[in-house]
Design an enzyme around this catalytic site. Structure first.
Site, short mmCIF file in Angstrom:
data_model
loop_
_atom_site.label_atom_id
_atom_site.label_comp_id
_atom_site.label_asym_id
_atom_site.label_seq_id
_atom_site.Cartn_x
_atom_site.Cartn_y
_atom_site.Cartn_z
N VAL A 147 21.27 -30.33 25.04
CA VAL A 147 20.10 -30.97 24.42
C VAL A 147 18.93 -30.00 24.22
O VAL A 147 17.97 -30.34 23.54
CB VAL A 147 19.57 -32.21 25.21
CG1 VAL A 147 20.62 -33.30 25.26
CG2 VAL A 147 19.08 -31.83 26.60
N LYS A 148 19.02 -28.81 24.79
CA LYS A 148 17.91 -27.86 24.69
C LYS A 148 17.97 -27.10 23.36
O LYS A 148 18.85 -27.34 22.54
CB LYS A 148 17.94 -26.90 25.90
CG LYS A 148 17.96 -27.62 27.25
CD LYS A 148 16.64 -28.32 27.58
CE LYS A 148 16.72 -29.35 28.70
NZ LYS A 148 17.09 -28.86 30.01
N HIS A 149 17.04 -26.15 23.16
CA HIS A 149 16.91 -25.56 21.81
C HIS A 149 18.16 -24.85 21.33
O HIS A 149 18.54 -24.96 20.17
CB HIS A 149 15.72 -24.62 21.76
CG HIS A 149 14.42 -25.35 21.85
ND1 HIS A 149 13.87 -25.75 23.05
CD2 HIS A 149 13.58 -25.79 20.90
CE1 HIS A 149 12.75 -26.41 22.81
NE2 HIS A 149 12.55 -26.44 21.52
#
Ligand SMILES: *Cc1c(COP(=O)(O)O)cnc(C)c1O
Length: 384
Positions: free
Chosen positions: A188-190
């Site tokens: 879910v992170k960049h």
């Protein structure tokens, strides 16, 4: 109230974006000699260090392990207090507990939802050793004021930048604003490596400690050895862990880093569209941005002055996968059992009762974004 969804399937609040070139990079590693402890790790570390403008980077098997390593390198131990925000993921304070230290929660600023520097100041004691600043939702914490407090009291600053890869504060990249900065590569992170994390730092002594901790506390570095028995010789100098990242993950990460700027730009466009759509709607509060902060928008947090829980249910019925980030950490049963007082941070409590994270990830189509806008506007009108 029951409503008919426009969408056939649920839009998640976040997810990865993997292209053919990412898959190709992973396959190349799988066909090669090294799937772990090979050259892809150092390449990935260099890529991240260069991107943020830090001298060193040390990759870990996940962001939580990286935070654990940072607390080790900062010398946190029994009796030490570390000040952090209650509005963050569990790992931001668990890493202090892993080292036998004591997390101390300082309340958030009601506008940025980041830790409030005045609240930090009021919690500093003779036992305080470090501050773990969290860049909530991608907006950097007030690193100028936090750095000033740290210098004044001789504290180490660790920045939990799991949300803020690609963000800036006062014109400087996140990754250059603290003694150590952690990025996470959860999907879910960049950018993602499946599971993964990294610490960036300008300090060689901290880099050496991180490398030691990641690999059982072992070293073969001639600069660090206490004696030298021969070419086979290694020393265990601390109790470390196997917290290594694989070359498979590192190759994926290096490939993903090439898209970071594009991903962040897309997140900013979506966030701007949401704020434009919701700014004038009664009962909704859009995220406020500190004038020095350039967020990289991991989360878009909308606040509902009333009816958040019903709105949450209604949006899920419409297949909009909203979420709540976060439950104040001191409310968790484990922390309560350690003696932490419930409701100790009033702004965090208000925030927790009213916050909602909307879907936000670069692979969202314009149609996805408009589905969210329509659904939120619809639910907000019903709750008037
Ligand atoms: C994701 C996250 C972490 C931990 O990262 P993992 O890679 O999942 O271990 C730590 N802090 C915050 C604020 C996070 O969002």
């Amino acid at each position: 109230m029951t409503m008919k969804p426009r969408r056939a399937s649920k839009l998640p609040y976040g997810r990865q974006w993997i292209d053919e070139d990412d898959i190709h990079a992973v396959v190349e590693v799988l066909k090669g000699d090294w799937i772990t402890q090979g050259p892809a790790i150092a390449r990935f570390e260099q890529t991240v260090a260069d991107h943020v403008g830090a001298r060193y980077a040390v990759a870990f098997c996940n962001g939580t392990a990286a935070l654990h390593g940072a607390c080790f390198a900062a010398g946190i131990g029994p009796g030490d207090e570390v000040i952090t925000s209650p509005i963050t993921f569990l790992a931001s304070s668990n890493c202090v507990l892993y080292m036998g230290g004591k997390p101390v929660f300082a309340d958030i600023d009601s506008r940025t939802y980041n830790i409030d520097p005045d609240q930090i100041a009021s919690r500093i004691t003779s036992r305080t050793k470090a501050i773990i600043a969290v860049d909530f939702a991608g907006q950097p914490a007030e690193m100028d004021r936090i750095g000033e407090l740290a210098r004044k009291h001789g504290l180490m600053v660790i920045q939990d930048a799991a949300h803020s890869l690609g963000a800036r504060f006062a014109g400087r990249n996140v990754g250059t604003l603290a003694d150590m900065t952690m990025f996470s590569f959860h999907p879910v992170k960049h950018v993602t490596t499946g599971e993964g994390g990294i610490i960036v730092t300008d300090r060689e002594d901290l880099r050496d400690k991180l490398l030691l901790f990641r690999n059982h506390g072992m070293t073969r570095d001639p600069r660090l050895l206490q004696r030298q028995d021969g070419p086979w010789y290694y020393e265990m100098q601390a109790l470390g862990f196997n917290y290594r990242m694989t070359d498979i993950q590192a190759a994926l990460g290096a490939s993903q880093m090439r898209k970071l700027d594009r991903f962040v730009a897309r997140r900013r466009v979506i966030a701007a569209r949401y704020s434009e759509a919701f700014a004038e709607i009664d009962g909704l509060v859009v995220p406020w941005q500190h004038p020095q902060a350039e967020s990289s928008w991991h989360l878009y947090v909308l606040r509902w002055t009333h009816g958040r829980n019903q709105a949450f249910e209604a949006l899920h019925q419409l297949n909009i996968g909203v979420n709540v980030h976060y439950i104040p950490i001191y409310k968790q049963p484990y922390y309560r059992d350690l003696g932490y007082q419930d409701r100790q941070c009033p702004e965090a409590e208000i925030f927790y009762d009213t916050a909602m994270s909307l879907p936000l990830f670069p692979a969202m189509t314009d149609e996805d974004v408009e589905d969210v806008v329509q659904a939120v506007c619809h639910v907000a009108k019903l709750s008037q």
